[in-house]
Design an enzyme around this catalytic site. Structure first.
Site, PDB file in Angstrom:
ATOM      1  N   LYS A  38       1.036  -0.135  15.215  1.00 42.17           N
ATOM      2  CA  LYS A  38       2.425  -0.211  15.655  1.00 42.17           C
ATOM      3  C   LYS A  38       2.769  -1.428  16.505  1.00 42.17           C
ATOM      4  O   LYS A  38       3.946  -1.740  16.682  1.00 42.17           O
ATOM      5  CB  LYS A  38       2.765   1.053  16.474  1.00 42.17           C
ATOM      6  CG  LYS A  38       2.772   2.311  15.636  1.00 42.17           C
ATOM      7  CD  LYS A  38       3.800   2.220  14.526  1.00 42.17           C
ATOM      8  CE  LYS A  38       3.554   3.232  13.424  1.00 42.17           C
ATOM      9  NZ  LYS A  38       4.163   2.822  12.153  1.00 42.17           N
ATOM     10  N   TYR A  91      -9.478   5.362   7.585  1.00 39.65           N
ATOM     11  CA  TYR A  91      -9.701   5.719   8.998  1.00 39.65           C
ATOM     12  C   TYR A  91     -10.774   6.806   9.021  1.00 39.65           C
ATOM     13  O   TYR A  91     -10.685   7.774   8.254  1.00 39.65           O
ATOM     14  CB  TYR A  91      -8.432   6.294   9.616  1.00 39.65           C
ATOM     15  CG  TYR A  91      -7.316   5.304   9.869  1.00 39.65           C
ATOM     16  CD1 TYR A  91      -6.427   4.942   8.856  1.00 39.65           C
ATOM     17  CD2 TYR A  91      -7.125   4.751  11.137  1.00 39.65           C
ATOM     18  CE1 TYR A  91      -5.391   4.037   9.096  1.00 39.65           C
ATOM     19  CE2 TYR A  91      -6.086   3.864  11.388  1.00 39.65           C
ATOM     20  CZ  TYR A  91      -5.237   3.513  10.366  1.00 39.65           C
ATOM     21  OH  TYR A  91      -4.201   2.627  10.607  1.00 39.65           O
ATOM     22  N   PRO A 130      -4.114   0.167  18.853  1.00 37.19           N
ATOM     23  CA  PRO A 130      -3.796  -0.256  17.478  1.00 37.19           C
ATOM     24  C   PRO A 130      -4.055   0.814  16.411  1.00 37.19           C
ATOM     25  O   PRO A 130      -3.812   0.577  15.245  1.00 37.19           O
ATOM     26  CB  PRO A 130      -4.693  -1.476  17.268  1.00 37.19           C
ATOM     27  CG  PRO A 130      -5.729  -1.399  18.311  1.00 37.19           C
ATOM     28  CD  PRO A 130      -5.186  -0.607  19.437  1.00 37.19           C
ATOM     29  N   HIS A 136       0.837  -1.199   0.000  1.00 37.93           N
ATOM     30  CA  HIS A 136       0.000   0.000   0.000  1.00 37.93           C
ATOM     31  C   HIS A 136       0.871   1.248   0.000  1.00 37.93           C
ATOM     32  O   HIS A 136       1.897   1.284   0.696  1.00 37.93           O
ATOM     33  CB  HIS A 136      -0.918   0.011   1.226  1.00 37.93           C
ATOM     34  CG  HIS A 136      -2.106  -0.890   1.091  1.00 37.93           C
ATOM     35  ND1 HIS A 136      -3.259  -0.694   1.807  1.00 37.93           N
ATOM     36  CD2 HIS A 136      -2.323  -1.976   0.314  1.00 37.93           C
ATOM     37  CE1 HIS A 136      -4.141  -1.629   1.478  1.00 37.93           C
ATOM     38  NE2 HIS A 136      -3.587  -2.430   0.573  1.00 37.93           N
ATOM     39  N   TYR A 168       3.777   6.687  10.226  1.00 39.42           N
ATOM     40  CA  TYR A 168       2.939   5.536   9.896  1.00 39.42           C
ATOM     41  C   TYR A 168       3.753   4.446   9.192  1.00 39.42           C
ATOM     42  O   TYR A 168       3.647   3.273   9.536  1.00 39.42           O
ATOM     43  CB  TYR A 168       1.760   5.965   9.018  1.00 39.42           C
ATOM     44  CG  TYR A 168       0.646   4.937   8.971  1.00 39.42           C
ATOM     45  CD1 TYR A 168       0.667   3.908   8.040  1.00 39.42           C
ATOM     46  CD2 TYR A 168      -0.403   4.974   9.883  1.00 39.42           C
ATOM     47  CE1 TYR A 168      -0.340   2.941   8.011  1.00 39.42           C
ATOM     48  CE2 TYR A 168      -1.414   4.020   9.855  1.00 39.42           C
ATOM     49  CZ  TYR A 168      -1.371   3.008   8.919  1.00 39.42           C
ATOM     50  OH  TYR A 168      -2.364   2.042   8.902  1.00 39.42           O
TER      51      TYR A 168
END
Ligand code: FAS
Ligand code: PHB
Length: 390
Positions: free
Chosen positions: A297, A201, A293, A72, A385
């Site tokens: 990580k 998200y 979560p 991704h 990220y």
């Protein structure tokens, strides 16, 4: 029994440590309280940082991961009927993430250890760490009807947040930090293709939702829920209603439904035990730290610890130096606190907090709008990220 490194826990930390030590000629034994089927089927993390993928590939675990893992190059953040894509290629110079379920990593690790005749003992009970401050520590446990003893040079506590390793350190010797969040995540594995090519998200007026995936045919969705909720409180219809309401804020986009293959509720906490070494006992992974979560990580942090711990043990066995072992806690904690902060920040930005004031909601929306408008703000999120060592 005797070995050089006794490892408690067959999660990502324990299995990867055993695998890397084997490749460096160091013997270990892994003691796991559950059975192999349970350990290989537990649905948990889904996102691997670039550094994690590189490390797994470096140690011969990349073949299926690189074939089946989904590369991704960005994530989408939705809020207030707006959508903002964090473009990893543009913002991090081409680093990305790989979506590959934690249980697949576990299967690959167990297969590699068994192929190398690694000693993995499942279904052990009553594990106890003994004499960690001596030069001859050992682990006592029950296997079947037998009381067993594993003598070792070092003990690696890789038994997760609820394990026995951290609890083996006297309270007066332990420094811990803990924050519990006023919500949990309800996660479902769905027998349906993802409705998006990338993770979504969402910060919605009804609360947080996340649309993720495991393969072109299997989706993974999450919603925030009250921390005390149980699975029985959430029949399928209620879950789908919440997911549609929280994710479908753009005209024309709908979330596909499918059969729910698995449901779980995970409490949310940030926890750090800064005492990652106690004599010959070393903690790694969730045994030493927990992150919510939201920043994907948890498993990546466990693997980062193992990278440092395996180097420290290799130095000790190869030239007798304990410099890296002595520096292990400090070297880990820099990475730990960076990821703890990022996970806390993503959680604070995207969730609806009980009793949240209108003022606090507008602060969230203002930061999300800033993220949308500012390449610098998006770059800061992107580099955290995809993960970076420093
Ligand atoms: P683990 O907890 O994975 O492994 C510890 C092992 O030790 C387990 O197999 C356990 O059975 C064993 N053990 C425990 N006590 C023992 C004892 N006394 N004796 C012997 N063995 C013992 N992270 C993300 O990035 N994204 C997510 O979506 C995500 N979802 C999660 C959902 C849940 C329900 C949980 C609990 C965690 C989730 N995590 C997520 C975090 C997770 O991925 C962890 O970070 C990762 O599993 C850490 O790996 P380990 O440190 O190996 O610990
Ligand atoms: C997952 O796919 O399980 C996942 C992805 C991103 C997260 C958490 C979980 O932040």
């Amino acid at each position: 029994m005797r070995t050089q490194v006794g490892i408690i826990g067959a999660g990502p930390a324990g299995l990867l440590l055993s695998h890397i030590l084997h490749l460096r000629g160091i013997d270990s034994v892994v003691l796991e309280k559950r059975d192999r089927t349970y350990v290989e089927s537990r649905v948990r993390a889904g996102v691997l940082e670039q550094g994690t993928v590189n490390l797994l590939a470096e140690f011969g675990l990349g073949e299926r991961l690189l074939r089946e893992g989904l590369q991704h190059h960005g994530i989408e953040i939705r809020f207030g009927a707006r959508s903002h894509r964090i473009d990893f290629d543009e913002l991090t110079g081409g680093k990305g993430i790989t979506v590959y379920g934690q249980q697949e990593v576990i299967k690959d690790l167990i297969a590699a250890r068994l192929a190398a005749n690694g000693r993995l003992l499942f279904n052990v009970d009553e594990v106890r760490v003994c004499e960690p401050l001596s030069e001859n520590p050992c682990i006592r446990f029950r296997s079947g009807d037998e009381d067993r003893r594993l003598d070792c040079d070092f003990i690696a506590g890789c038994d997760g947040f609820h394990g026995v390793s951290r609890e083996s350190i006297p309270a007066e010797a332990v420094t811990c930090f803990d924050r519990t969040y006023p919500f949990a995540w309800l996660g479902i594995l769905v027998d349906a293709p993802p409705s998006s090519g990338e993770l979504i998200y969402a910060n919605s007026p009804d609360g947080f939702a996340l649309h993720s995936m495991r393969s072109p045919a299997v989706s993974r969705n999450y919603i925030q829920c009250p921390p005390q909720d149980r699975i029985e409180d959430w029949p399928d219809e209620r879950i789908w209603e919440a997911l549609h309401k929280r994710l479908e804020m753009l005209p024309g986009w709908t979330l596909g439904e499918g059969g729910i293959l698995e449901k779980s509720i995970t409490p949310m906490r940030s926890f750090v035990c800064e005492t990652m070494r106690y004599g010959r006992l070393l903690l790694a992974g969730d045994a030493a730290h927990i992150v919510p979560p939201t920043g994907a990580k948890g498993m990546n942090l466990a693997i980062s610890d193992v990278d440092m711990l395996s180097r420290a043990l290799a130095e000790r066995y190869e030239n007798g130096s304990e410099d890296l072992l002595n520096a292990y806690p400090e070297n880990c904690l820099r990475q730990v606190w960076r990821r703890v902060h990022f996970s806390w920040h993503m959680t604070s930005l995207l969730h609806k907090f009980p009793g949240q004031s209108e003022f606090e909601r507008r602060l969230q929306l203002a930061e999300l709008e800033y993220l949308r408008k500012s390449p610098a703000a998006s770059a800061a999120l992107a580099e955290n990220y995809v993960g970076f060592a420093f």
